[in-house]
Scaffold this active site. Sequence first.
Site, mmCIF file in Angstrom:
data_model
loop_
_atom_site.group_PDB
_atom_site.id
_atom_site.type_symbol
_atom_site.label_atom_id
_atom_site.label_comp_id
_atom_site.label_asym_id
_atom_site.label_seq_id
_atom_site.Cartn_x
_atom_site.Cartn_y
_atom_site.Cartn_z
ATOM 1 N N ASP A 474 1.778 -7.324 6.220
ATOM 2 C CA ASP A 474 1.687 -6.072 6.197
ATOM 3 C C ASP A 474 1.241 -5.171 6.044
ATOM 4 O O ASP A 474 0.405 -5.463 5.394
ATOM 5 C CB ASP A 474 3.458 -5.611 5.549
ATOM 6 C CG ASP A 474 3.995 -4.283 6.246
ATOM 7 O OD1 ASP A 474 3.332 -4.138 7.142
ATOM 8 O OD2 ASP A 474 5.023 -4.251 5.605
ATOM 9 N N GLU A 675 10.571 4.691 6.710
ATOM 10 C CA GLU A 675 10.097 4.190 5.967
ATOM 11 C C GLU A 675 10.601 4.493 4.455
ATOM 12 O O GLU A 675 11.664 5.381 3.999
ATOM 13 C CB GLU A 675 8.802 3.520 5.384
ATOM 14 C CG GLU A 675 7.887 2.909 6.021
ATOM 15 C CD GLU A 675 7.157 2.032 6.398
ATOM 16 O OE1 GLU A 675 6.472 1.799 5.627
ATOM 17 O OE2 GLU A 675 6.126 1.917 7.330
HETATM 18 C C1 BGC Z 1 0.959 4.202 10.163
HETATM 19 C C2 BGC Z 1 2.198 3.168 10.138
HETATM 20 C C3 BGC Z 1 2.385 3.051 8.550
HETATM 21 C C4 BGC Z 1 1.945 3.077 6.865
HETATM 22 C C5 BGC Z 1 1.950 2.464 5.779
HETATM 23 C C6 BGC Z 1 0.934 5.362 8.516
HETATM 24 O O1 BGC Z 1 0.227 5.614 8.913
HETATM 25 O O2 BGC Z 1 1.517 5.225 10.668
HETATM 26 O O3 BGC Z 1 2.388 2.326 10.763
HETATM 27 O O4 BGC Z 1 2.961 1.848 8.516
HETATM 28 O O5 BGC Z 1 1.426 4.715 7.148
HETATM 29 O O6 BGC Z 1 1.589 3.542 4.892
HETATM 30 C C1 BGC Z 2 5.773 -1.415 7.876
HETATM 31 C C2 BGC Z 2 5.893 -2.536 9.031
HETATM 32 C C3 BGC Z 2 4.849 -1.979 10.533
HETATM 33 C C4 BGC Z 2 2.925 -2.074 10.159
HETATM 34 C C5 BGC Z 2 2.570 -1.483 10.855
HETATM 35 C C6 BGC Z 2 3.991 -1.351 8.034
HETATM 36 O O1 BGC Z 2 4.115 0.304 6.581
HETATM 37 O O2 BGC Z 2 6.038 -1.477 6.928
HETATM 38 O O3 BGC Z 2 7.155 -2.485 9.905
HETATM 39 O O4 BGC Z 2 4.845 -3.033 11.533
HETATM 40 O O5 BGC Z 2 3.661 -0.686 9.339
HETATM 41 O O6 BGC Z 2 2.600 -0.010 11.086
#
Ligand code: BGC
Ligand code: BGC
Length: 907
Positions: A474, A675
């Site tokens: 991840d 998230e």
């Molecule tokens: C991204 C997401 C990612 C997240 C993790 C964001 O800036 O756009 O895709 O999951 O950061 O912290």
């Molecule tokens: C998320 C994932 C996602 C990745 C890429 C992460 O923060 O936990 O689910 O696939 O970002 O965007």
Amino acid sequence: MQFGRIRNRDVDGPGPTGHRATGPVGRRDMRLPRHATLGAVGALVVALLPAPAAAAADTGAVTVAAGRSLYAAAEGTRVPVDLSVSTSDGRPLAAAVTVRWATGSGTATPGADYTAASGTLTFPAGSPSGATRTVPVTLRADGAAETAETVPLTLAADGATVTTRPTVVVAAHGLPYLDRRLPVRRRVADLLGRMTLAEKIGQMTQAERAAVADDPSAVARWQLGSVLSGGGSTPASNTPAAWVEMVNGLQAQALSTRLQIPLIYGIDAVHGHGNVVGATVFPHNVGLGATRDPRLVERVGQATAAEVRATGIPWNFAPCLCVSRDERWGRSYESFGEDPALVVSMETIIDGLQGRLGDTDRVLATAKHYAGDGDTDYDEAVAAANEGKPWWEQKYPIDQGVTVTDRARFARIDLAPYLPAVRAHKVGSVMPSFSSVDWTEDGLGNPTKMHAHRELITDVLKGRLGFDGFLISDWEGIHQIPDPAEPTNAGLTAYKVRVGVNAGTDMFMEPNSAEQFEQLLLAEATAGRVPTARIDDAVRRILTKKFELGLFEHPYASADGVDQVGSAAHRAVGREAVAKSQVLLKNAGHALPLRRDASLYVAGRNADDLGNQAGGWTVTWQGVSGADAVPGTSILDGIRQVAPGARITYSADASAPTDGAQVGVVVVGETPYAEGYGDVGGPECGWCSVPQQEEKSLRLQPGDRAVVDKVCSTLPTCVVLVVSGRPQVLTDQLGEIDALVASWLPGSEGAGVADVLFGRRPFTGRLPVSWPRDEAQVPVNVGDADYRPLFPFGWGLRTGQGRDGLAAVAADRPQVRAALAPAGWNADGSLRDAPGVLDRLGRQLRAEHRDAALAEAILGVARDAAQAAVVRGSAPENWATLIADADHAQLTGDPVRAFTLLARAAI
Ligand code: BGC
Ligand code: BGC
């Protein structure tokens, strides 16, 4: 319509999890000039990468540029390199410009691979700005098998600045790995055998779009195996065609490397291709779980794959196979539900996404987040410490937390979805979870990060479950592995890389530290701390999927499929999914369905807000509130479409007078989040739109409660729709509500909601999670010892006639036919003689319990009867347990037990 108002807000604040959260990363442009064109696959010369636009600024300054920086071609062909001249003021050349060109020294051998050549070329005075001439480079066919080689062209000009150094790439040829007739296994072995350690490590590395956008040649320099778009990381112009162009541009770089191993681009299309404006936005998984319709969910996967692939992307970081056990979790809506059996039944989405790998309208799927991500403990201490702090100092109370459990329960709840995902659905990739697991057997307080969990990744997933795809870490997942030598645990270290790779992950999502990751891994591998066999295992798995996907044969996407994105056919699938996902929780006095000529008073902030009804992971990572956030049909639009004859007053805050209206339709719920920003007690999204900054709660927000009270106390009939990623507690308002609907996050097709409201389709959805009575009750899940939610798992009233379902399966079934006799039923289609009818149906079911359609029809009637008994107040005290356990039994393939439990609640 205006899109992306909030989309490009910058954020660069310290993140809640201790590392720097990048926030939406979609703000950097690729700056591709408009004239960029992409050659057809298989054409002799594939016109690949547009050269940077001329930078000359002074009036009268003259520049000479090649049409692109890379020209790929097969041996034995002649490559026309196009050179153009331009003036900064757009006027014709004041004086002649002479360009001296020569084939320079790259990796190709003059004489053998190409004909060394040089010459001059003159653009006479008066040539228009933009005039183009070509220089021929002749590639020779030497018949020998070879990897790709380069012929750089040197350019010089008097009185003009040269802005591009074009390179001709002679395509690799004659090598076994390029031979599509050979089995994948042999091709992989051949290719692996040719790779240097650095090339292998490159394959294991994935960078973020923004890290290579300004200088795409980094893809070749770092020999990257993959690039991803994080949530909201889009090309400057967020159109399907621009996506294709961007992905192909990066691919061209990968194909300029020695072995020409294609990139695999990845993205989160977690409810349709949400990052792309104009895509069909499907209900989030919680809504799909409510449909209980695996075939429909497979079609959703297929439509999603088609849209993703139409934008040039062959890999989707979905589905989440998380089993959400605590709805305070900000990712609850990414889960199909709280029962692993429900999640398993929805894994048909993997078939829809992947099809046969190699089909050009399908993608590689990713089961995530392995494992236990929905089952982490709520950390009250973190929530308490968050209070009063600015958002950027707050931490996630539940997301990315610790699953505290014994091994047997972990296997039953958290691991359960992965066995069928791997064995039956052959999911191609798996993403480990940010969370940790703390086994209770050896005492508490010694959690292990899943990204460091060699036993669960290597021994269990790759070993016992037999997973033969590859694992993608991840987002900076290994940065969170605690390094004993790095007490602040910031950033990436050799230790984290070593532990992460040795645990068994194969590719590493390193959005902003790809190069550093490669250097650290190279050093660790060279020192022998990461075994060669481990590296080879990783690369073999990655290459296998690239071959199976057909990327070696078709590395470039065609721009021809872009009208797949948001097509009418896909939107129809979306609308059906929306309708089937609606769960009718209460329906006093047959308030629903509504008459199509009713006088309606529509209120609530989610009635006409496409952003709110789409939720997180839409256009940006956190989603966007706003009526015009994505193209689509809001619930209000849908009502107007489906019931054009209705008289409608719309007032979001219910301030307009209600005069003359018969029925209130109040659409309330949540605003988008993703998230840990959706964790109850977690940080608010400081950079998001104002409505999204509210404190997350399992209770309806105060403004929403007020609108419900106002409308429901004024109008004779009151229907409340909750548009949210999870249940919202409204127990104290239930009395004034006639009909209550859980609408989840339906996405772009709000007409599906209207379809069930007005009876164009019946309500059939069932709760994928328990609906709590109060907040203190959470976590509350099917199977709990003392189970008393407001509405149990599996609850869902129907507006269709159970009799119709029975009639459809009655042929040649005497017991069913007898059960249909009019004496057993009331005029409105409800059961009059429940004991008699259920007795007959029970016999038929026991005789033929393997017939799925029969079981579905009979269990539908039994559930109707049980729910009717609950509503009447005549059901036994443990009715919630009976109904929930029945749904679980049905999901695990035991309809007879399900029937017995429902009958017990009904009679
Ligand atoms: C991204 C997401 C990612 C997240 C993790 C964001 O800036 O756009 O895709 O999951 O950061 O912290
Ligand atoms: C998320 C994932 C996602 C990745 C890429 C992460 O923060 O936990 O689910 O696939 O970002 O965007």
